[in-house]
Design an enzyme around this catalytic site. Structure first.
Site, PDB file in Angstrom:
ATOM      1  N   CYS A   6      -0.278  23.037  16.504  1.00  0.00           N
ATOM      2  CA  CYS A   6       0.433  23.573  15.346  1.00  0.00           C
ATOM      3  C   CYS A   6       0.562  25.090  15.443  1.00  0.00           C
ATOM      4  O   CYS A   6      -0.417  25.793  15.686  1.00  0.00           O
ATOM      5  CB  CYS A   6      -0.292  23.188  14.055  1.00  0.00           C
ATOM      6  SG  CYS A   6       0.569  23.765  12.568  1.00  0.00           S
ATOM      7  N   LYS A  45      -3.225  16.883  21.157  1.00  0.00           N
ATOM      8  CA  LYS A  45      -1.869  17.420  21.289  1.00  0.00           C
ATOM      9  C   LYS A  45      -1.968  18.931  21.302  1.00  0.00           C
ATOM     10  O   LYS A  45      -2.671  19.527  20.471  1.00  0.00           O
ATOM     11  CB  LYS A  45      -0.983  16.972  20.132  1.00  0.00           C
ATOM     12  CG  LYS A  45       0.456  17.492  20.213  1.00  0.00           C
ATOM     13  CD  LYS A  45       1.301  16.910  19.082  1.00  0.00           C
ATOM     14  CE  LYS A  45       2.768  17.338  19.219  1.00  0.00           C
ATOM     15  NZ  LYS A  45       2.962  18.752  18.838  1.00  0.00           N
ATOM     16  N   ASN A 106       6.334  16.345  24.923  1.00  0.00           N
ATOM     17  CA  ASN A 106       6.853  16.617  23.588  1.00  0.00           C
ATOM     18  C   ASN A 106       7.638  17.918  23.629  1.00  0.00           C
ATOM     19  O   ASN A 106       7.343  18.804  24.423  1.00  0.00           O
ATOM     20  CB  ASN A 106       5.692  16.714  22.590  1.00  0.00           C
ATOM     21  CG  ASN A 106       6.153  17.063  21.176  1.00  0.00           C
ATOM     22  OD1 ASN A 106       5.710  18.047  20.596  1.00  0.00           O
ATOM     23  ND2 ASN A 106       7.042  16.278  20.617  1.00  0.00           N
ATOM     24  N   GLY A 107       8.645  18.001  22.773  1.00  0.00           N
ATOM     25  CA  GLY A 107       9.443  19.224  22.691  1.00  0.00           C
ATOM     26  C   GLY A 107      10.811  19.055  23.315  1.00  0.00           C
ATOM     27  O   GLY A 107      10.937  18.663  24.474  1.00  0.00           O
ATOM     28  N   ARG A 131      10.797  16.065  15.528  1.00  0.00           N
ATOM     29  CA  ARG A 131      11.941  16.459  14.699  1.00  0.00           C
ATOM     30  C   ARG A 131      13.178  15.607  14.975  1.00  0.00           C
ATOM     31  O   ARG A 131      14.017  15.428  14.100  1.00  0.00           O
ATOM     32  CB  ARG A 131      12.258  17.936  14.927  1.00  0.00           C
ATOM     33  CG  ARG A 131      11.211  18.894  14.344  1.00  0.00           C
ATOM     34  CD  ARG A 131      11.592  20.337  14.606  1.00  0.00           C
ATOM     35  NE  ARG A 131      11.687  20.601  16.040  1.00  0.00           N
ATOM     36  CZ  ARG A 131      12.532  21.478  16.580  1.00  0.00           C
ATOM     37  NH1 ARG A 131      13.376  22.139  15.823  1.00  0.00           N
ATOM     38  NH2 ARG A 131      12.541  21.672  17.882  1.00  0.00           N
TER      39      ARG A 131
END
Length: 235
Positions: A6, A45, A106-107, A131
């Site tokens: 985060c 993560k 991820n991303g 997202r």
């Protein structure tokens, strides 16, 4: 799942989230403590690093594995980047070279085609979609179809979009209660209704409702309108 990725200021300001990347030995100790205390599998993560000058993901990955985590998800940006800038998927095969646990990418995964590209370019063991699923929950169906058949076969029409929106809201009400869920659901209308005729007017009307019945009636009437005028609207 330990969130060491985060980037939000009030999280990292407390030494949590991506701030853990500043101290890999401490992150390892934290993972070890949770592994010892939990009967469940522990995963982590994280991001590539705090910024471009301090990318420590290879060290972090090895420490996380040594600590007993069973899988690692990597958002392929630094904390400083947040959600901006180009993702760097090239780190995924490098991480896999130094670890034996599954590595999940991820991303930058916003469409089903991104999913296929991510697997093809990196050899990742899995892909995490975040997202890209907001207002587009059928991205998972599309990705599965694309991976299995080479094409996307299901047409995401107005009925799927509107009924998915209502089902999402019902599930949120079960968890959060009606008023809160209806208010928070307002941010999802843009995604669900994107591309539909007169969607902006319908979104504006939906903002007045504080209960499920009002939202349902408005959306089902809208769906009937779209069905009855499908040919002339060229939906």
């Amino acid at each position: 799942d330990i969130n060491a990725g985060c980037w939000v200021k009030n999280v990292v300001g407390q030494g949590a989230g991506s701030a853990l990347l500043k101290d890999p030995p401490y992150l390892q100790e934290l993972v070890e403590a949770i592994v010892r205390s939990s009967s469940l599998p522990v995963t982590v993560k994280t991001r590539l690093g705090w910024d471009s000058e301090s990318i420590k993901i290879l060290e972090v990955a090895k420490r996380i594995e040594d600590a007993g985590a069973v899988a690692l998800t990597v958002h392929c940006r630094t904390r400083k980047m947040g959600h901006k800038g180009e993702v760097d998927w090239s780190w995924i095969p490098k991480i896999k070279e130094v670890t034996d646990i599954p590595v999940i990418l991820n991303g930058g995964v916003l469409t089903a085609y991104d999913v296929k590209k991510a697997f093809g370019e990196t050899g990742a063991d899995g892909v995490m979609i975040a997202r890209g699923a907001i207002g587009n929950p059928w991205i998972f169906l599309e990705a599965k179809e694309l991976m299995q058949t080479g094409t996307i076969n299901t047409e995401i029409d107005e009925e799927i979009k509107i009924k998915s929106c209502l089902r999402h809201l019902k599930l949120a009400i079960d968890v959060k209660g009606e008023r809160r869920a209806v208010l928070e659901h307002r941010k999802f209308y843009s995604g669900y209704l994107k591309g539909l005729h007169s969607a902006s007017k319908v979104r504006s009307d939906l903002m007045q409702f504080l209960d499920y019945s009002g939202v349902e009636e408005k959306l089902l009437n809208y769906l009937n309108y779209l069905r009855n005028h499908k040919e002339e609207l060229q939906i």
